[in-house]
Each structure stands twice: as C-alpha cells, then as structure tokens.
Scaffold this active site. Structure first.
Site, PDB file in Angstrom:
ATOM      1  N   PHE A  63       0.813  -1.230   0.000  1.00 50.74           N
ATOM      2  CA  PHE A  63       0.000   0.000   0.000  1.00 50.74           C
ATOM      3  C   PHE A  63       0.837   1.266   0.000  1.00 50.74           C
ATOM      4  O   PHE A  63       0.290   2.348   0.030  1.00 50.74           O
ATOM      5  CB  PHE A  63      -0.931   0.023   1.229  1.00 50.74           C
ATOM      6  CG  PHE A  63      -1.648  -1.257   1.476  1.00 50.74           C
ATOM      7  CD1 PHE A  63      -2.439  -1.833   0.477  1.00 50.74           C
ATOM      8  CD2 PHE A  63      -1.530  -1.912   2.687  1.00 50.74           C
ATOM      9  CE1 PHE A  63      -3.095  -3.033   0.701  1.00 50.74           C
ATOM     10  CE2 PHE A  63      -2.176  -3.113   2.915  1.00 50.74           C
ATOM     11  CZ  PHE A  63      -2.966  -3.683   1.917  1.00 50.74           C
ATOM     12  N   PHE A  64       2.173   1.115   0.009  1.00 51.34           N
ATOM     13  CA  PHE A  64       2.953   2.341   0.247  1.00 51.34           C
ATOM     14  C   PHE A  64       4.320   2.344  -0.438  1.00 51.34           C
ATOM     15  O   PHE A  64       4.910   1.306  -0.732  1.00 51.34           O
ATOM     16  CB  PHE A  64       3.126   2.586   1.750  1.00 51.34           C
ATOM     17  CG  PHE A  64       3.352   1.344   2.567  1.00 51.34           C
ATOM     18  CD1 PHE A  64       2.283   0.634   3.104  1.00 51.34           C
ATOM     19  CD2 PHE A  64       4.639   0.878   2.789  1.00 51.34           C
ATOM     20  CE1 PHE A  64       2.497  -0.518   3.864  1.00 51.34           C
ATOM     21  CE2 PHE A  64       4.848  -0.259   3.552  1.00 51.34           C
ATOM     22  CZ  PHE A  64       3.768  -0.964   4.093  1.00 51.34           C
ATOM     23  N   TRP A  66       8.107   4.154   0.062  1.00 51.04           N
ATOM     24  CA  TRP A  66       9.010   4.897   0.946  1.00 51.04           C
ATOM     25  C   TRP A  66      10.440   4.457   0.712  1.00 51.04           C
ATOM     26  O   TRP A  66      10.695   3.402   0.134  1.00 51.04           O
ATOM     27  CB  TRP A  66       8.590   4.840   2.420  1.00 51.04           C
ATOM     28  CG  TRP A  66       8.417   3.472   3.062  1.00 51.04           C
ATOM     29  CD1 TRP A  66       8.368   2.251   2.441  1.00 51.04           C
ATOM     30  CD2 TRP A  66       8.267   3.207   4.450  1.00 51.04           C
ATOM     31  NE1 TRP A  66       8.186   1.257   3.352  1.00 51.04           N
ATOM     32  CE2 TRP A  66       8.122   1.820   4.602  1.00 51.04           C
ATOM     33  CE3 TRP A  66       8.237   4.006   5.590  1.00 51.04           C
ATOM     34  CZ2 TRP A  66       7.956   1.205   5.857  1.00 51.04           C
ATOM     35  CZ3 TRP A  66       8.069   3.404   6.822  1.00 51.04           C
ATOM     36  CH2 TRP A  66       7.927   2.011   6.957  1.00 51.04           C
ATOM     37  N   ASN A  67      11.373   5.314   1.168  1.00 48.13           N
ATOM     38  CA  ASN A  67      12.806   5.082   0.950  1.00 48.13           C
ATOM     39  C   ASN A  67      13.567   5.234   2.257  1.00 48.13           C
ATOM     40  O   ASN A  67      13.103   5.930   3.161  1.00 48.13           O
ATOM     41  CB  ASN A  67      13.382   6.123  -0.019  1.00 48.13           C
ATOM     42  CG  ASN A  67      12.664   6.150  -1.347  1.00 48.13           C
ATOM     43  OD1 ASN A  67      12.612   5.156  -2.050  1.00 48.13           O
ATOM     44  ND2 ASN A  67      12.089   7.293  -1.681  1.00 48.13           N
ATOM     45  N   HIS A  74      26.462  17.748   6.272  1.00 50.88           N
ATOM     46  CA  HIS A  74      26.793  18.926   5.455  1.00 50.88           C
ATOM     47  C   HIS A  74      26.703  18.581   3.974  1.00 50.88           C
ATOM     48  O   HIS A  74      27.670  18.656   3.241  1.00 50.88           O
ATOM     49  CB  HIS A  74      28.177  19.461   5.842  1.00 50.88           C
ATOM     50  CG  HIS A  74      28.234  19.882   7.280  1.00 50.88           C
ATOM     51  ND1 HIS A  74      28.271  21.200   7.668  1.00 50.88           N
ATOM     52  CD2 HIS A  74      28.190  19.149   8.426  1.00 50.88           C
ATOM     53  CE1 HIS A  74      28.275  21.261   8.994  1.00 50.88           C
ATOM     54  NE2 HIS A  74      28.230  20.021   9.475  1.00 50.88           N
ATOM     55  N   HIS A  78      22.490  23.260   3.090  1.00 49.52           N
ATOM     56  CA  HIS A  78      22.568  22.833   4.494  1.00 49.52           C
ATOM     57  C   HIS A  78      22.936  23.960   5.444  1.00 49.52           C
ATOM     58  O   HIS A  78      23.330  25.036   5.027  1.00 49.52           O
ATOM     59  CB  HIS A  78      23.538  21.648   4.637  1.00 49.52           C
ATOM     60  CG  HIS A  78      24.984  22.007   4.507  1.00 49.52           C
ATOM     61  ND1 HIS A  78      25.637  22.009   3.304  1.00 49.52           N
ATOM     62  CD2 HIS A  78      25.904  22.394   5.423  1.00 49.52           C
ATOM     63  CE1 HIS A  78      26.903  22.354   3.490  1.00 49.52           C
ATOM     64  NE2 HIS A  78      27.091  22.620   4.761  1.00 49.52           N
ATOM     65  N   ASP A  80      25.041  25.155   8.967  1.00 45.51           N
ATOM     66  CA  ASP A  80      26.200  24.914   9.846  1.00 45.51           C
ATOM     67  C   ASP A  80      25.897  25.480  11.227  1.00 45.51           C
ATOM     68  O   ASP A  80      25.653  26.683  11.365  1.00 45.51           O
ATOM     69  CB  ASP A  80      27.451  25.642   9.332  1.00 45.51           C
ATOM     70  CG  ASP A  80      28.019  25.075   8.037  1.00 45.51           C
ATOM     71  OD1 ASP A  80      27.589  24.007   7.589  1.00 45.51           O
ATOM     72  OD2 ASP A  80      28.939  25.727   7.487  1.00 45.51           O
ATOM     73  N   HIS A  84      30.070  23.268  14.669  1.00 45.68           N
ATOM     74  CA  HIS A  84      30.742  22.706  13.496  1.00 45.68           C
ATOM     75  C   HIS A  84      32.236  23.067  13.512  1.00 45.68           C
ATOM     76  O   HIS A  84      33.051  22.303  13.004  1.00 45.68           O
ATOM     77  CB  HIS A  84      30.066  23.248  12.232  1.00 45.68           C
ATOM     78  CG  HIS A  84      30.674  22.804  10.945  1.00 45.68           C
ATOM     79  ND1 HIS A  84      31.077  21.504  10.715  1.00 45.68           N
ATOM     80  CD2 HIS A  84      30.955  23.498   9.805  1.00 45.68           C
ATOM     81  CE1 HIS A  84      31.564  21.422   9.485  1.00 45.68           C
ATOM     82  NE2 HIS A  84      31.526  22.605   8.925  1.00 45.68           N
ATOM     83  N   HIS A 213      34.007  30.291   8.616  1.00 45.76           N
ATOM     84  CA  HIS A 213      33.686  29.301   9.641  1.00 45.76           C
ATOM     85  C   HIS A 213      34.296  29.731  10.991  1.00 45.76           C
ATOM     86  O   HIS A 213      33.622  29.726  12.019  1.00 45.76           O
ATOM     87  CB  HIS A 213      34.245  27.927   9.269  1.00 45.76           C
ATOM     88  CG  HIS A 213      33.509  27.223   8.168  1.00 45.76           C
ATOM     89  ND1 HIS A 213      33.783  27.420   6.840  1.00 45.76           N
ATOM     90  CD2 HIS A 213      32.515  26.309   8.218  1.00 45.76           C
ATOM     91  CE1 HIS A 213      32.979  26.640   6.110  1.00 45.76           C
ATOM     92  NE2 HIS A 213      32.199  25.962   6.917  1.00 45.76           N
TER      93      HIS A 213
HETATM   94 MN    MN Z   1      28.834  22.900   6.213  1.00 41.55          MN
END
Ligand code: MN
Length: 263
Positions: A63-64, A66-67, A74, A78, A80, A84, A213
C-alpha cells in the site's frame, strides 16, 4: 490577542493566497549527484546523498512507497551550527538552536560581477559598506546572503568546484577581514552562500584557515551553504526561513531554506 482583521499573520496568509507575497525556494534538489565538499589531504570528506527504496506498492509494502536515505550532515543545501567549528565548540549543536534564530530578514550582497571576473574573489569589508551605504545598515537578527552567481554551476561539478591546474578549487568566499567584521561588528544570525561551503575554495590556506567558519561560529553565528535563487530576492526586506533537521548533538543538517518576498 488581536482580532483576525488586525493580525499581521492573517495579512501575510492573505498575501500568500493572492500571490502578492511570493515564496522563493533557496534550496537545491537533493540527489546522488548533489555536490559535496572535497577537502585537501589529510582531511576526511563527508558522505554524499544516497536513497534506497524500501517498497513501492509491491511485496515489501503493497500500500505504500518509501525510501531509506543517508548522507552527511553537510550535504547539499545545508545549515552549519556553531559547534561545526573548533572556535564555536562551546556553543550550540543544531538541535539546541532556538527556532526563532532560524528566521530573519535577508540582506543580499551582490558580488556576482566580481566573481565572474575572478572566481577567487572574496567578499571585502568595502562590499559590505557599499551595501550599507545604499540599503541601510545590516539590521540585527538578519541573514547576510552573499550572491556570487555560483548556484548556476551546481549541476556541473567541473564548474562548481572549478579545480585549477594547481589542483585547488577556485570558488568565491569571504576575506579574513570581512569574516571578522560580520562576526564581531554585526549582530546577525549568520551568513549564507551558494558555494559548497561558506568559505572560498582556497580558504584552507588563509590565516586563519576557513575564516568565515572560524569567526562566525566563534561568535555563535550560523552558516548556510549551497543556496540557490538568491538573484530572486531583493537586497533588503525578504524573510528568510532556514529549517535544519533537529539532529541531537548534530553539527549541522541538510535544510529546506526559503524566503518570503513581497512583490
Ligand atoms: Mn557545512
């Protein structure tokens, strides 16, 4: 509590409905081709994105669909968190950041022409001052987004990493002085960029290495990398929403980043 017709949020929703506020998606699609940072030796690189099907309306799950997915924190568009970086090690992990600090005004500094002429171009204090002379002082609680034009190379790894004959990536970033200035003189949430990380391709050789950073996270500020569609934002006045996953003890997270823009 305010009545509905005085409520600023109702006003926003009405403007979303009639398209006078647009939602600009600043996020790249995440797939197995998503570029990830490639560090010089002897540093260990992060893993890229992987997706594996569990079921798709078949014997494993009639019925479905998904993974299972896996990736480094990162990877792709994304976020930070301060921890980090070693300079921010006593600050917050990604799950500890107050949600309020994920949302702020977008201030878009356009250095795309300079980066087109010189892929190693790094944001200078003069660029920030020129922005402020034209658009007003960068306000507290805002995201500084550096528009370099690099997002257009995201799907072409050769251009995106731009590795020269010297074996080093040649991609834009921020000077040591400008990173220090943004971190210490501006009460911002953080800095967002279009490249694979918030520092220049050559920044491993800067002093200190990776200054964006180093200084931003050292000042308890955040980073956003691999953004796109910054050219669709006004220089001031958008609302940028970053939504990293709440990974306990995480250093960062893939994120959906979007902006509200009033037309
Ligand atoms: Mn990063």
């Amino acid at each position: 509590m305010k009545s509905l017709n005085q409520n600023v949020l109702t006003d926003v929703v009405n403007k979303l409905r009639d398209n006078s506020i647009e939602v600009v998606d600043l996020t790249h699609v995440l797939n197995e081709e998503t570029p990830i940072i490639s560090l010089p030796d002897p540093f260990v690189d992060t893993k890229g994105f992987k997706k594996e099907q569990i079921s798709k309306y078949d014997d494993n799950g009639p019925f479905f669909f998904w993974n299972n997915i896996s990736m480094g924190e990162h990877c792709g568009t994304h976020f930070d968190a301060p921890v980090h970086w070693i300079s921010g090690k006593d600050y917050q992990h990604v799950d500890e950041i107050p949600a309020k600090k994920l949302i702020g005004e977008g201030c878009v500094i356009d250095i795309a022409d300079k980066c087109e002429a010189d892929p190693d171009y790094c944001l200078k204090i003069e660029d920030i001052e020129a922005f402020e002379a034209k658009y007003g002082e960068i306000p507290d609680h805002s995201w500084v987004l550096i528009y370099t034009g690099w997002a257009r190379y995201n799907d072409d790894h050769e251009k995106f990493f731009n590795v020269g004959e010297d074996g080093h990536p040649h991609t834009p970033g921020t000077t040591v002085e400008a990173a220090k200035f943004l971190a210490n003189e501006k009460n911002i949430l953080g800095v967002g960029v279009e490249t694979v990380g918030t520092d220049a391709g050559l920044a491993a050789a800067f002093d200190p290495p990776f200054p964006n950073h180093y200084f931003l996270h050292g000042a308890n500020k955040y980073g956003l990398a691999s953004l796109t569609n910054l050219d669709k934002l006004p220089p001031r006045g958008s609302i940028v929403i970053a939504s990293p996953l709440k990974i306990e003890g995480g250093s960062g997270s893939p994120a959906r980043v979007m902006a509200l823009v009033e037309k």
